[in-house]
Design a protein around this motif. Sequence first.
Motif, mmCIF file in Angstrom:
data_model
loop_
_atom_site.group_PDB
_atom_site.id
_atom_site.type_symbol
_atom_site.label_atom_id
_atom_site.label_comp_id
_atom_site.label_asym_id
_atom_site.label_seq_id
_atom_site.Cartn_x
_atom_site.Cartn_y
_atom_site.Cartn_z
ATOM 1 N N PHE A 119 -31.099 62.166 -8.294
ATOM 2 C CA PHE A 119 -30.108 63.428 -9.023
ATOM 3 C C PHE A 119 -31.682 64.214 -9.555
ATOM 4 O O PHE A 119 -30.873 65.357 -9.632
ATOM 5 C CB PHE A 119 -30.110 62.102 -10.423
ATOM 6 N N GLU A 123 -30.656 68.089 -9.005
ATOM 7 C CA GLU A 123 -30.344 69.109 -9.943
ATOM 8 C C GLU A 123 -31.650 69.335 -10.060
ATOM 9 O O GLU A 123 -31.512 71.119 -10.356
ATOM 10 C CB GLU A 123 -30.369 68.199 -11.441
ATOM 11 N N TYR A 135 -19.969 66.772 -9.258
ATOM 12 C CA TYR A 135 -20.524 65.112 -10.109
ATOM 13 C C TYR A 135 -18.717 64.800 -10.518
ATOM 14 O O TYR A 135 -17.980 65.852 -11.216
ATOM 15 C CB TYR A 135 -21.040 64.534 -11.263
ATOM 16 N N TYR A 362 -33.682 61.594 -16.242
ATOM 17 C CA TYR A 362 -32.703 62.109 -16.693
ATOM 18 C C TYR A 362 -32.604 62.689 -18.584
ATOM 19 O O TYR A 362 -33.208 61.467 -18.883
ATOM 20 C CB TYR A 362 -31.392 61.506 -16.234
ATOM 21 N N HIS A 370 -24.118 61.029 -17.543
ATOM 22 C CA HIS A 370 -23.525 60.111 -16.276
ATOM 23 C C HIS A 370 -23.964 58.960 -16.151
ATOM 24 O O HIS A 370 -23.998 58.008 -14.701
ATOM 25 C CB HIS A 370 -25.070 60.676 -15.415
#
Length: 399
Positions: A119, A123, A135, A362, A370
């Motif tokens: 991820f 990102e 996504y 994250y 997510h």
Amino acid sequence: MSSTSNSKLSFATRSVHAGYNSADHEGSLNPPIYMTSTFAFDNVAQGAARFAGEESGHFYSRVSNPTQQILETRLADLEEGEAALATASGMGAITSTLWTLLAPGDQLLVDKTLYGCTFSFMEHGLKKFGVDICYADFTDHADIQANLSENTRVLYFETPVNPNMRVMDIAAISALTKDYNPEIRVIVDNTYCTPALQRPLTLGADLVVHSATKYLGGHGDLIAGAVVGDAETIQQIRLSGLKDMTGAVIAPMTVFLILRGIKTLQLRMERHCQNAQAIAEMLEQHPTVDQVFFPGLKNNPGHQIASQQMDDFGGMIALELKGGYEAGVRMLNRLKLVKLAVSLGDAETLIQHPASMTHSVYTPEERAEHGISEGLVRISAGLEAVGDIIADLEQALEG
Ligand code: 3LM
């Protein structure tokens, strides 16, 4: 025995033999470790021909190495692909692949939940260079369809997903993508399953990526990765993504360890799966446990698809305790036999807290968006006697 693949041989046999013929190596039962960075040419014309790709043969170990080639042949055989590229890490495989296939303005359509560093690469890496990261919830095929566009170049997902164990239908997702545009590449991260349990290329995916650090190596003593697919794309990834962009080259000694690990892959996966099933069933009945996420449980939403596309349900489990995050911390700190550690697929049973560890890249808002809950606990079922693992988990849950 021939060193090449023989489709009549079973998976376990190919895990031991594919890609290696002792007769070619002085009868040495195990492959030689070619500890060399470079390869001497007979003359200038040969060196030039190898660099130009006009003659096969090694010229520099950032590109290829004979020990590495054995592993690549074995992995391609087991995943039922044409070719493979072994890399220094799973992230090395993922980044080398995506840097090769994507350009600014391209859309990368991915499932909403991914391993933390994958991820983060998308990102904070690809996005910075102008790739549009989109996504969708890949368990909802209408959501995929709604997000496919003329700029979509790659679809990427894990199944079961790290860490929340959602299961994606590889055949259906590949088919709907190819119906939309056959040029779009479908990439599956097969780390959680290994080819012993799931072979995405046979279900319509174009490429498979792996963290070989996990079940393929199997002993928690190395970091490595791989990508498997058609020969032309693998060559592009080798000569562009790996050689010029990431340089994520695997070391020959690491290759040797993975080849050794793969010999017992099927045996180990059987035990990981058996242990995980028993642990999940215990957790499901436990009064302190709120939810268990494991595709081998009949009431799991992914059970049906997993039964079709996996040969068994894998060694990974996620759970939520009724007492939430605080109860999770208490449990993790009380374990004696089970190790509090990230990574997975080792002989030792490992437990960790994704929100503060593997998925801490994250932000809390991103985790909520997510589908990664703050109280989630992840278990990688090891190879110990399952009664001992369960006893340790129970004493930690009851504390
Ligand atoms: C982990 N995962 O504990 P390496 N794809 C998947 C993975 O799970 C991983 C990678 C790729 C974990 C590592 S977290 C700091 C420890 C599905 C790794 C990346 O580069 O070989 O670590 O693979 O979930």
